[in-house]
Design a protein around this motif. Structure first.
Motif, PDB file in Angstrom:
ATOM      1  N   LEU B  94       0.735  -1.098  -0.137  1.00 48.89           N
ATOM      2  CA  LEU B  94      -0.224  -0.277   0.008  1.00 48.89           C
ATOM      3  C   LEU B  94       1.008   1.410   0.627  1.00 48.89           C
ATOM      4  N   VAL B  95       0.447   2.286  -0.588  1.00 48.82           N
ATOM      5  CA  VAL B  95       1.427   3.841  -0.448  1.00 48.82           C
ATOM      6  C   VAL B  95       0.413   3.977   0.029  1.00 48.82           C
ATOM      7  N   ASP B  96       0.637   4.459   1.810  1.00 45.71           N
ATOM      8  CA  ASP B  96       0.517   5.495   2.641  1.00 45.71           C
ATOM      9  C   ASP B  96      -0.423   7.084   2.638  1.00 45.71           C
ATOM     10  N   GLN B  97       0.194   8.116   2.117  1.00 43.95           N
ATOM     11  CA  GLN B  97      -0.388   8.694   0.919  1.00 43.95           C
ATOM     12  C   GLN B  97      -1.766   8.464   0.128  1.00 43.95           C
ATOM     13  N   LEU B  98      -2.204   7.827  -0.344  1.00 51.10           N
ATOM     14  CA  LEU B  98      -3.062   7.239  -1.272  1.00 51.10           C
ATOM     15  C   LEU B  98      -3.783   7.248  -0.543  1.00 51.10           C
ATOM     16  N   SER B  99      -5.614   7.205  -1.076  1.00 54.58           N
ATOM     17  CA  SER B  99      -6.243   7.609  -1.026  1.00 54.58           C
ATOM     18  C   SER B  99      -6.826   5.510  -0.291  1.00 54.58           C
ATOM     19  N   VAL B 100      -7.697   5.288   0.206  1.00 59.07           N
ATOM     20  CA  VAL B 100      -7.772   3.565  -0.047  1.00 59.07           C
ATOM     21  C   VAL B 100      -8.823   3.419  -1.437  1.00 59.07           C
ATOM     22  N   ALA B 101      -9.654   4.261  -2.040  1.00 59.00           N
ATOM     23  CA  ALA B 101      -9.749   3.971  -3.598  1.00 59.00           C
ATOM     24  C   ALA B 101      -8.698   3.825  -3.786  1.00 59.00           C
ATOM     25  N   GLU B 102      -7.825   4.758  -4.378  1.00 57.16           N
ATOM     26  CA  GLU B 102      -6.399   4.738  -4.672  1.00 57.16           C
ATOM     27  C   GLU B 102      -5.690   3.235  -4.862  1.00 57.16           C
ATOM     28  N   ASN B 103      -5.790   3.207  -3.303  1.00 56.71           N
ATOM     29  CA  ASN B 103      -4.839   2.298  -3.307  1.00 56.71           C
ATOM     30  C   ASN B 103      -5.075   0.722  -3.951  1.00 56.71           C
ATOM     31  N   MET B 104      -6.787   0.777  -3.398  1.00 57.47           N
ATOM     32  CA  MET B 104      -7.476  -0.034  -4.662  1.00 57.47           C
ATOM     33  C   MET B 104      -6.962  -0.570  -5.538  1.00 57.47           C
ATOM     34  N   PHE B 105      -6.835   0.375  -6.478  1.00 61.32           N
ATOM     35  CA  PHE B 105      -6.979   0.244  -7.935  1.00 61.32           C
ATOM     36  C   PHE B 105      -5.548   0.897  -8.586  1.00 61.32           C
ATOM     37  N   LEU B 106      -4.604   1.232  -7.326  1.00 63.65           N
ATOM     38  CA  LEU B 106      -3.763   1.087  -7.983  1.00 63.65           C
ATOM     39  C   LEU B 106      -2.760   0.571  -9.339  1.00 63.65           C
ATOM     40  N   GLY B 107      -2.457   1.715 -10.097  1.00 59.85           N
ATOM     41  CA  GLY B 107      -1.604   0.992 -11.229  1.00 59.85           C
ATOM     42  C   GLY B 107      -3.038   0.405 -12.314  1.00 59.85           C
TER      43      GLY B 107
END
Ligand SMILES: Nc1ncnc2c1ncn2[C@@H]1O[C@H](COP(=O)(O)OP(=O)(O)OP(=O)(O)O)[C@@H](O)[C@H]1O
Ligand SMILES: [Mg+2]
Lengths: 344, 269
Positions: B94-107
């Motif tokens: 996970l990337v701490d700075q990013l939101s829940v949704a952004e982490n789930m859809f990262l990349g």
């Protein structure tokens, strides 16, 4: 009874969390109130003069080139990297384009010069990016070497200022735009705002932009999530190079010609502006719009000190003190953030 | 003994070295269609390295990977995702700075075309989907806009699991997915894994809690210093037998024959 008290405590938790978030939001955007206070302070010290059109125009106009170079530094910092070469890239690409238009291919239209300028800046960025991403060179060392190479390169190209550039080349950095119902405003100021808005848009709304934050925040996590981190880093440096070159273009227009030292003194202010705007040196954090606040704060302090007839040599010292204060402040904010987060 | 049809994934003679450390040596393993395979082994046995090699984060030094009987070279997590693999990493990624949704859809953020041309992230859709997956699959209700640094260890783990499901994979790798979870949340993940199997998924799960592994899986592969010691059916093995294999590095038959000397040495291991 226990359900009521647990309900109440969870409501309190919610409020607490909201307060924490609002607090962090305020801390993250602290640059704007600081800018406002500084501006008001100088307006009080220099009644009538400081808020004049002429002064505000000067303040914004001198910020334009630095603004572009600050963005160049900012995007590298957000990606968890570092770019020491922004100033020398600005100077080198500006000098190369100026010689292209005046000596190598005289008579070419200004837009061809702009194309050359962007190409030179982008290529140096590509070189930085490929070395760092593909060959694993430390970004500090890589960009230090490009800083030295291209700073020297400027003098290899020309030790003298190059004037006599086509008007179409100088237009964006040097011309005013006539507005109805208002006094003319330098185009460079609009260019600066457009660049900040554009970069803000790219960094917050596009896949690439979010990938830059992800790579800066945690490169391993980004790779595990399927982001091509090398591509992101290379592209980041290419954009940084192009933005530096645009900074060179704006400064050329401001000066009316390409001077060998045009970009040299820009690295530290750009760095300072990005950092006091809240862009983290550790990557993944920061809003480029706030770094515009950083640029304007440096501009305000510079203009204010000049108008107070303070020795220009002192301005750099003051900038240094501002940077120091900002670093202290953000270190404190970071600690505070960690404490708030651990309380959640 | 073997099921009909090729294995979903098969690795042959897989080898991976890190300097002098042989993290995987001559690993042969089959992942059968629709099974739940447990991977167990001591710290450093090579479990995570095997998973990371299967999603292309590491390239094997030797050996090959076959998916549905066809040899493949997996270039990276994105490629693995295209091949139908979803992964929960041990470090959660996970990337701490990013939101829940952004982490789930990262990349893989969903995009829409602004004004018909400009591709921008479809934040609304992303957040709706993130919220839906978390609540439907994991029964956890989080504001998708919250940066993950604000969340607890268990919530972070849930997000990592949710992310593995975002791409609707056929095969799911779970590298210690329950290490930070409460008992209730572990039960939830167990039910999720069962449900995934019932809906046709194939699953590999790494877990240091052997009771959990025994109750959840169909088969268990035991790793020891980069080698596969044995692969056993979960209902034909006891916890003690697995522990014996994990510490001795000897397959089940062999541990019994050297049982005496082994049980004497295991307390010091
Ligand atoms: N990227 C790497 N670079 C160097 N060595 C590594 C790397 N990844 C793993 N190793 C080494 O390979 C070996 C296997 O590690 P691995 O992470 O696969 O173990 P594991 O079975 O997952 O252990 P754990 O239960 O602690 O998670 C260890 O000795 C580890 O130190
Ligand atoms: Mg592991």
């Amino acid at each position: 009874m226990s359900t009521i008290s647990s309900l109440r405590s969870s409501v309190d938790d919610l409020r607490e969390a909201d307060r924490t978030r609002m607090m962090l939001f305020a801390l993250d955007n602290l640059i704007w109130p600081i800018l406002l206070v500084t501006f008001v302070l100088f307006s009080l010290l220099l009644p009538e003069i400081f808020t004049q059109y002429r002064n505000i125009r000067f303040l914004l106009y001198t910020s334009a080139g630095l603004g572009a170079i600050t963005l160049a530094e900012g995007i590298c910092l957000i990606s968890g990297n570092f770019d020491l070469s922004v100033g020398s890239v600005a100077g080198f690409s500006a000098m190369a384009a100026a010689l292209f238009l005046t000596e190598w291919f005289p008579g070419m239209p200004g837009v061809a010069g702009i194309a050359v300028l962007l190409l030179v800046g982008g290529s140096i960025g590509l070189l930085n990016g490929v070395s760092i991403a593909k060959f694993g060179v430390n970004p500090f060392l890589q960009t230090l070497s490009t800083l030295i190479i291209f700073e020297g390169g400027i003098l290899v190209l020309s030790t003298q200022s190059v004037y006599g550039l086509p008007a179409s080349y100088l237009w964006i950095g040097g011309e005013d735009i006539d507005l109805p119902l208002f006094r003319p405003i330098p185009l460079a100021i609009f260019a600066m705002f457009a660049l900040f808005l554009g970069m803000w848009f790219i960094l917050t709304k596009t896949r690439f932009g979010r990938a830059v934050y992800a790579v800066g925040g945690d490169e391993d996590s980004a790779a595990e999530a399927g982001i091509d981190t090398n591509r992101v880093v290379i592209l980041t440096f290419v954009i940084s190079g192009v933005l530096s070159a645009i900074g060179g273009l704006l400064l050329t227009g401001f000066n009316g010609g390409a001077t060998p030292t045009l970009g040299t003194s820009q690295l530290f202010p750009a760095f300072t502006a990005a950092v006091i705007g809240g862009i983290s040196l550790f990557g993944g954090r920061g809003n480029v719009l706030n770094s515009l606040g950083g640029v304007l704060l440096l501009g305000t302090i510079g203009a204010g000190l000049v108008m107070l007839n303070i020795d220009p040599q002192i301005i750099q010292t003051v900038n240094g003190i501002v940077l120091f204060a900002a670093i202290l402040l953000y270190t404190f904010v970071q600690r505070y953030r960690e404490r708030l987060l651990s309380d959640l | 003994m073997t099921d009909d049809g090729p294995a979903r994934i098969e690795v042959r003679n897989l080898q991976k070295r890190f300097g002098t450390v042989e993290a995987l040596s001559d690993v042969n393993l089959e992942l059968r269609d629709n099974e739940i395979l447990g991977l167990v082994g001591d710290n450093g046995a090579g479990k995570s390295t095997l998973i990371r090699t299967l999603v292309g984060l590491h390239q094997p030094d030797e050996g090959e990977i076959l998916i549905d009987g066809k040899p493949v070279t997996i270039d990276g997590p994105k490629h693995a995702r295209k091949l139908g693999i979803g992964t929960v990493y041990q470090d959660l990624a996970l990337v701490d700075q990013l939101s829940v949704a952004e982490n789930m859809f990262l990349g893989r953020n969903p995009v829409k075309k602004l004004g018909g041309i400009l591709p921008v992230i479809d934040t609304e859709r992303m957040q709706e989907e993130a919220e839906r997956i978390l609540s439907e699959r994991l029964d956890i209700h989080l504001d998708p806009e919250t940066p993950v640094e604000y969340l607890s260890g268990g919530e972070r783990q849930a997000i990592a699991i949710g992310r593995a499901l975002v791409s609707d994979p056929d095969i799911v790798f779970l590298d210690e997915p329950t290490s930070a979870l409460s008992k209730a949340a572990v039960d939830h993940v167990e039910r999720l894994v069962e449900e995934l199997q019932n809906t046709g998924h194939t699953i590999v799960i790494i877990d240091h809690n052997l009771e959990e592994v025994l109750s959840m899986t169909d088969r268990i592969a035991v790793l020891f210093q980069g080698r596969v010691v044995d692969v056993v059916d979960s209902d034909e093995v006891t916890r003690d037998a697995i522990v014996a294999m994990m510490v001795s590095g000897q397959p089940m038959g062999a541990t019994e024959s050297v049982g005496e000397s082994d049980s004497a040495s295991s307390p010091t291991a």
